[in-house]
Scaffold this motif. Structure first.
Motif, PDB file in Angstrom:
ATOM      1  N   ALA A   1       0.855  -1.191   0.000  1.00 48.24           N
ATOM      2  CA  ALA A   1       0.000   0.000   0.000  1.00 48.24           C
ATOM      3  C   ALA A   1       0.891   1.240   0.000  1.00 48.24           C
ATOM      4  CB  ALA A   1      -0.914   0.015   1.212  1.00 48.24           C
ATOM      5  N   ILE A   2       0.610   2.158  -0.907  1.00 48.26           N
ATOM      6  CA  ILE A   2       1.286   3.456  -0.943  1.00 48.26           C
ATOM      7  C   ILE A   2       0.237   4.476  -0.543  1.00 48.26           C
ATOM      8  CG2 ILE A   2       2.632   5.066  -2.345  1.00 48.26           C
ATOM      9  CD1 ILE A   2       3.143   2.677  -4.264  1.00 48.26           C
ATOM     10  N   VAL A   3       0.409   5.105   0.607  1.00 46.49           N
ATOM     11  CA  VAL A   3      -0.706   5.843   1.206  1.00 46.49           C
ATOM     12  C   VAL A   3      -0.398   7.340   1.346  1.00 46.49           C
ATOM     13  CG1 VAL A   3      -1.382   3.771   2.472  1.00 46.49           C
ATOM     14  CG2 VAL A   3       0.053   5.458   3.607  1.00 46.49           C
ATOM     15  N   GLY A   4      -1.454   8.140   1.214  1.00 44.96           N
ATOM     16  CA  GLY A   4      -1.403   9.550   1.572  1.00 44.96           C
ATOM     17  C   GLY A   4      -0.812  10.477   0.548  1.00 44.96           C
ATOM     18  N   GLY A   5      -0.453   9.980  -0.649  1.00 54.06           N
ATOM     19  CA  GLY A   5       0.227  10.817  -1.619  1.00 54.06           C
ATOM     20  C   GLY A   5      -0.707  11.512  -2.596  1.00 54.06           C
ATOM     21  N   GLU A   6      -0.172  12.490  -3.303  1.00 48.81           N
ATOM     22  CA  GLU A   6      -0.880  13.130  -4.406  1.00 48.81           C
ATOM     23  C   GLU A   6      -0.676  12.252  -5.641  1.00 48.81           C
ATOM     24  OE1 GLU A   6      -0.791  17.236  -7.116  1.00 48.81           O
ATOM     25  OE2 GLU A   6       0.547  17.031  -5.384  1.00 48.81           O
ATOM     26  N   LEU A   7      -1.734  11.645  -6.127  1.00 50.78           N
ATOM     27  CA  LEU A   7      -1.637  10.690  -7.230  1.00 50.78           C
ATOM     28  C   LEU A   7      -1.759  11.420  -8.562  1.00 50.78           C
ATOM     29  CD1 LEU A   7      -3.948   7.788  -5.937  1.00 50.78           C
ATOM     30  CD2 LEU A   7      -1.590   8.348  -5.284  1.00 50.78           C
ATOM     31  N   LEU A   8      -0.725  11.309  -9.395  1.00 54.39           N
ATOM     32  CA  LEU A   8      -0.770  11.792 -10.779  1.00 54.39           C
ATOM     33  C   LEU A   8      -0.848  10.562 -11.671  1.00 54.39           C
ATOM     34  CD1 LEU A   8       1.960  14.599 -10.809  1.00 54.39           C
ATOM     35  CD2 LEU A   8      -0.482  14.799 -10.312  1.00 54.39           C
ATOM     36  N   CYS A   9      -2.024  10.287 -12.191  1.00 53.01           N
ATOM     37  CA  CYS A   9      -2.270   8.986 -12.818  1.00 53.01           C
ATOM     38  C   CYS A   9      -1.839   8.929 -14.273  1.00 53.01           C
ATOM     39  CB  CYS A   9      -3.745   8.620 -12.695  1.00 53.01           C
ATOM     40  SG  CYS A   9      -4.303   8.497 -10.970  1.00 53.01           S
ATOM     41  N   MET A  10      -1.729  10.058 -14.958  1.00 54.38           N
ATOM     42  CA  MET A  10      -1.297  10.145 -16.351  1.00 54.38           C
ATOM     43  C   MET A  10      -2.201   9.380 -17.319  1.00 54.38           C
ATOM     44  SD  MET A  10       1.260  12.187 -16.464  1.00 54.38           S
ATOM     45  CE  MET A  10       0.831  13.157 -15.028  1.00 54.38           C
ATOM     46  N   THR A  11      -3.448   9.181 -16.924  1.00 52.42           N
ATOM     47  CA  THR A  11      -4.406   8.516 -17.810  1.00 52.42           C
ATOM     48  C   THR A  11      -4.942   9.512 -18.824  1.00 52.42           C
ATOM     49  OG1 THR A  11      -6.080   8.937 -16.112  1.00 52.42           O
ATOM     50  CG2 THR A  11      -5.101   6.749 -16.154  1.00 52.42           C
ATOM     51  N   ASP A  12      -5.462   8.999 -19.950  1.00 45.54           N
ATOM     52  CA  ASP A  12      -5.997   9.900 -20.963  1.00 45.54           C
ATOM     53  C   ASP A  12      -7.495  10.091 -20.765  1.00 45.54           C
ATOM     54  OD1 ASP A  12      -7.296   7.670 -22.084  1.00 45.54           O
ATOM     55  OD2 ASP A  12      -5.668   7.308 -23.489  1.00 45.54           O
ATOM     56  N   ALA A  13      -8.078  10.912 -21.621  1.00 47.29           N
ATOM     57  CA  ALA A  13      -9.480  11.312 -21.437  1.00 47.29           C
ATOM     58  C   ALA A  13     -10.448  10.148 -21.565  1.00 47.29           C
ATOM     59  CB  ALA A  13      -9.834  12.402 -22.459  1.00 47.29           C
ATOM     60  N   ARG A  14     -10.012   9.065 -22.186  1.00 45.52           N
ATOM     61  CA  ARG A  14     -10.901   7.909 -22.377  1.00 45.52           C
ATOM     62  C   ARG A  14     -11.035   7.058 -21.120  1.00 45.52           C
ATOM     63  NH1 ARG A  14      -7.674   5.789 -27.488  1.00 45.52           N
ATOM     64  NH2 ARG A  14      -6.033   6.543 -26.107  1.00 45.52           N
ATOM     65  N   THR A  15     -10.198   7.324 -20.110  1.00 44.34           N
ATOM     66  CA  THR A  15     -10.241   6.543 -18.878  1.00 44.34           C
ATOM     67  C   THR A  15     -11.223   7.177 -17.902  1.00 44.34           C
ATOM     68  OG1 THR A  15      -7.918   5.979 -19.196  1.00 44.34           O
ATOM     69  CG2 THR A  15      -8.835   5.597 -17.018  1.00 44.34           C
TER      70      THR A  15
ATOM     71  N   ASP B   1       4.599   5.281   3.263  1.00 41.27           N
ATOM     72  CA  ASP B   1       3.903   6.539   3.534  1.00 41.27           C
ATOM     73  C   ASP B   1       4.349   7.589   2.519  1.00 41.27           C
ATOM     74  OD1 ASP B   1       2.652   8.754   4.521  1.00 41.27           O
ATOM     75  OD2 ASP B   1       3.627   8.725   6.484  1.00 41.27           O
ATOM     76  N   ALA B   2       3.411   8.063   1.695  1.00 41.06           N
ATOM     77  CA  ALA B   2       3.714   9.068   0.675  1.00 41.06           C
ATOM     78  C   ALA B   2       3.085  10.417   0.993  1.00 41.06           C
ATOM     79  CB  ALA B   2       3.244   8.571  -0.686  1.00 41.06           C
ATOM     80  N   THR B   3       2.768  10.646   2.236  1.00 38.49           N
ATOM     81  CA  THR B   3       2.119  11.897   2.637  1.00 38.49           C
ATOM     82  C   THR B   3       2.924  13.110   2.176  1.00 38.49           C
ATOM     83  OG1 THR B   3       1.168  10.820   4.582  1.00 38.49           O
ATOM     84  CG2 THR B   3       1.284  13.225   4.608  1.00 38.49           C
ATOM     85  N   ASP B   4       2.241  14.056   1.534  1.00 37.95           N
ATOM     86  CA  ASP B   4       2.833  15.293   1.027  1.00 37.95           C
ATOM     87  C   ASP B   4       3.889  15.047  -0.049  1.00 37.95           C
ATOM     88  OD1 ASP B   4       2.680  18.056   0.974  1.00 37.95           O
ATOM     89  OD2 ASP B   4       4.359  18.319   2.351  1.00 37.95           O
ATOM     90  N   ARG B   5       3.799  13.892  -0.700  1.00 38.86           N
ATOM     91  CA  ARG B   5       4.682  13.571  -1.817  1.00 38.86           C
ATOM     92  C   ARG B   5       3.835  13.212  -3.039  1.00 38.86           C
ATOM     93  NH1 ARG B   5       8.813   9.889   1.873  1.00 38.86           N
ATOM     94  NH2 ARG B   5      10.153  11.614   2.555  1.00 38.86           N
ATOM     95  N   VAL B   6       4.469  13.198  -4.193  1.00 37.14           N
ATOM     96  CA  VAL B   6       3.774  12.860  -5.438  1.00 37.14           C
ATOM     97  C   VAL B   6       3.989  11.387  -5.747  1.00 37.14           C
ATOM     98  CG1 VAL B   6       3.759  13.208  -7.938  1.00 37.14           C
ATOM     99  CG2 VAL B   6       3.876  15.179  -6.399  1.00 37.14           C
ATOM    100  N   VAL B   7       2.909  10.712  -6.116  1.00 35.95           N
ATOM    101  CA  VAL B   7       2.962   9.316  -6.564  1.00 35.95           C
ATOM    102  C   VAL B   7       2.549   9.308  -8.033  1.00 35.95           C
ATOM    103  CG1 VAL B   7       2.169   6.968  -6.168  1.00 35.95           C
ATOM    104  CG2 VAL B   7       2.313   8.573  -4.250  1.00 35.95           C
ATOM    105  N   MET B   8       3.379   8.734  -8.879  1.00 33.75           N
ATOM    106  CA  MET B   8       3.124   8.784 -10.322  1.00 33.75           C
ATOM    107  C   MET B   8       3.679   7.532 -10.993  1.00 33.75           C
ATOM    108  SD  MET B   8       5.993  11.643 -11.417  1.00 33.75           S
ATOM    109  CE  MET B   8       6.017  11.204 -13.164  1.00 33.75           C
ATOM    110  N   PRO B   9       3.327   7.308 -12.254  1.00 32.27           N
ATOM    111  CA  PRO B   9       3.941   6.178 -12.957  1.00 32.27           C
ATOM    112  C   PRO B   9       5.441   6.393 -13.079  1.00 32.27           C
ATOM    113  CG  PRO B   9       2.089   7.107 -14.206  1.00 32.27           C
ATOM    114  CD  PRO B   9       2.392   8.058 -13.106  1.00 32.27           C
ATOM    115  N   GLY B  10       6.195   5.300 -13.058  1.00 30.16           N
ATOM    116  CA  GLY B  10       7.618   5.422 -13.328  1.00 30.16           C
ATOM    117  C   GLY B  10       7.853   5.873 -14.748  1.00 30.16           C
ATOM    118  N   PHE B  11       9.003   6.483 -14.991  1.00 30.92           N
ATOM    119  CA  PHE B  11       9.354   6.910 -16.340  1.00 30.92           C
ATOM    120  C   PHE B  11       9.696   5.699 -17.205  1.00 30.92           C
ATOM    121  CE2 PHE B  11      10.646  10.667 -13.786  1.00 30.92           C
ATOM    122  CZ  PHE B  11       9.823  11.610 -14.387  1.00 30.92           C
ATOM    123  N   SER B  12       9.346   5.774 -18.484  1.00 29.48           N
ATOM    124  CA  SER B  12       9.751   4.774 -19.473  1.00 29.48           C
ATOM    125  C   SER B  12      10.772   5.428 -20.398  1.00 29.48           C
ATOM    126  CB  SER B  12       8.544   4.282 -20.277  1.00 29.48           C
ATOM    127  OG  SER B  12       7.679   3.512 -19.477  1.00 29.48           O
TER     128      SER B  12
END
Length: 448
Positions: free
Chosen positions: A7-21, A58-69
């Protein structure tokens, strides 16, 4: 009740999904649950409901995002070439690199591969598209058993020019490539795939290109090459084939959705139309292109045509670092300045280019976004540092202010590879000390 491994908890999630999601693209304070290799749930705690997890970050006050490719790079060889023969033209630079490549040995390549994998993991790169040229692939496969990133390893082929000595090896390897596919494709729990990497239009004959295409079709593999990387290549193909590099590949039926073309700085309007028609993927390496004076990718035209463009670092010999944060910032400001348009390439578009679009560019459609069912390739980034303060907008901070060492956690395939900024499972300093010693020996015996 959801039972999760992580579990990765408390973070700001940047999901990088497109408009179709259907899910939101951002969650100001959310949780991600991972089971095995996949994301099984994400959202606010109220949306997820009850759960248990074996491990919690604990990801509180941090950004959670997809890893870079990193959709185009050379780590095994280029780590060993980093900082050598700076300030040179492309073809002359390639010639000096070749002297060292002819003296590589397995253990030095393995250590160099470990160094490249470590650098990428610590910088939040969770998957990469490797283009080999003229050296052994097996040392990097060995290294991936220690640092488990997601990789597509392109076996390099050539039969003329600088790499003409590889002619017999190239055809022999292609004749038996099914054995490589059987042994390595989709191995390491699915993290490792193989591909074909004919080097370039100036180093491969029509016969070799067609042979690569046949093998790729036979085994369902992708092709990863350098294309239109500067005026020297453009002139070579015009003189020898009477076409542009892209036009020449098209004449052989080689353009298609399974082709990743790196660089593409000298595309004509007709080239761009062909790439869009055939759904060719582009790996954009702005820092490498600028350093080698290879030109500037026609980004606005490619975007208008709907061509998939992913961000990449190229190798440490031509970029010097494996850092997608640098690549996002430099790429954005380069195209804004070149087009005299400060609104070109928003911060969101640059983040998408390094994650979702880069994953597409290396044919990795199950990564690059945060969503249930997607592969659990995730990073946590700390923006609470002086160089990001004050943080009005997290996406702007990621593109223009943050650095590779802001990455706190790197998760690949559900495994925590970097935790609290520390690479897991390897004595990094001990490995780097051994690499430096072996690299010095390599340089001495190569006269470089």
């Amino acid at each position: 009740m959801i039972t999760a491994d992580l579990a990765i908890v408390g973070g700001e999630l940047l999901c990088m999904t497109d408009a179709r999601t259907p899910q939101p693209d951002t969650v100001p304070q959310g949780t991600i649950l991972v089971s095995g290799q996949r994301i099984v749930a994400l959202g606010t705690d109220a949306e997820i409901g009850p759960y248990t997890a074996t491990k919690t970050l604990d990801a509180t006050d941090r950004v959670v995002m997809p890893g870079f490719s990193n959709c185009h790079t050379h780590i095994g060889s280029n780590v060993l070439l980093r900082g050598l023969n700076e300030d040179a033209k492309l073809f002359e630079w390639l010639q000096s690199m070749w002297r060292l490549k002819q003296n590589f040995d397995h253990e030095t390549l393995r250590l160099a591969s470990l160094a490249g994998l470590a650098e990428m993991a610590l910088a939040g790169i969770t998957s990469f598209n490797e283009h080999f040229d003229a050296y052994s692939v097996s040392p990097e496969i060995n290294a991936l058993e220690t640092i488990p990133l997601r990789a597509t390893l392109g076996y390099g082929f050539a039969d003329i020019g600088l790499y003409g000595d590889l002619k017999d090896w190239s055809y022999g390897a292609l004749d038996s490539f099914g054995e490589i596919v059987d042994e390595h494709h989709n191995s390491l729990d699915g993290r490792l795939r193989v591909a074909l990497s004919p080097h370039a239009t100036y180093s491969c004959t029509e016969k070799l290109w067609r042979r690569c295409a046949d093998v790729a079709t036979e085994h369902g593999l992708t092709i990863h090459t350098h294309l239109s990387e500067g005026q020297q290549e453009h002139q070579f193909v015009a003189d020898n084939h009477g076409r542009t590099p892209t036009g020449w590949l098209h004449s052989m039926g080689l353009l298609g959705p399974d082709l990743t073309a790196a660089h593409c700085t000298t595309l004509t309007d007709d080239d761009i139309a062909l790439m869009a028609e055939h759904e060719v993927k582009v790996a954009h390496c702005p820092i490498s292109n600028a350093k080698l004076c290879s030109g500037i990718l026609p980004m606005r035209k490619l975007m208008a045509a709907g061509v998939t463009v992913g961000l990449a670092t190229d190798g440490p010999a031509s970029h010097n670092t494996l850092d997608m944060f640098q690549e996002m910032k430099f790429g954005a400001i380069t195209h804004k300045n070149h087009n005299l348009d400060p609104e070109l390439l928003t911060v969101t578009e640059m983040l998408e280019m390094g994650t979702r679009e880069a994953a597409k560019a290396m044919h990795l459609n199950e990564a690059g976004t945060l969503a249930p069912g997607q592969l659990a390739d995730i990073i946590v980034v700390d923006l609470n540092n002086a160089h990001c303060a004050p943080r009005y907008d997290s996406q702007a901070a990621l593109v223009y202010s943050s650095r590779a060492d802001d990455v706190v956690h790197t998760i690949v395939d559900g495994q925590v590879v970097v935790e609290h900024g520390v690479l897991q499972g390897l004595d990094l300093q001990g490995m780097l000390s051994e690499l430096r010693e072996r690299a010095d020996q390599l340089r001495q015996r190569s006269g470089a």
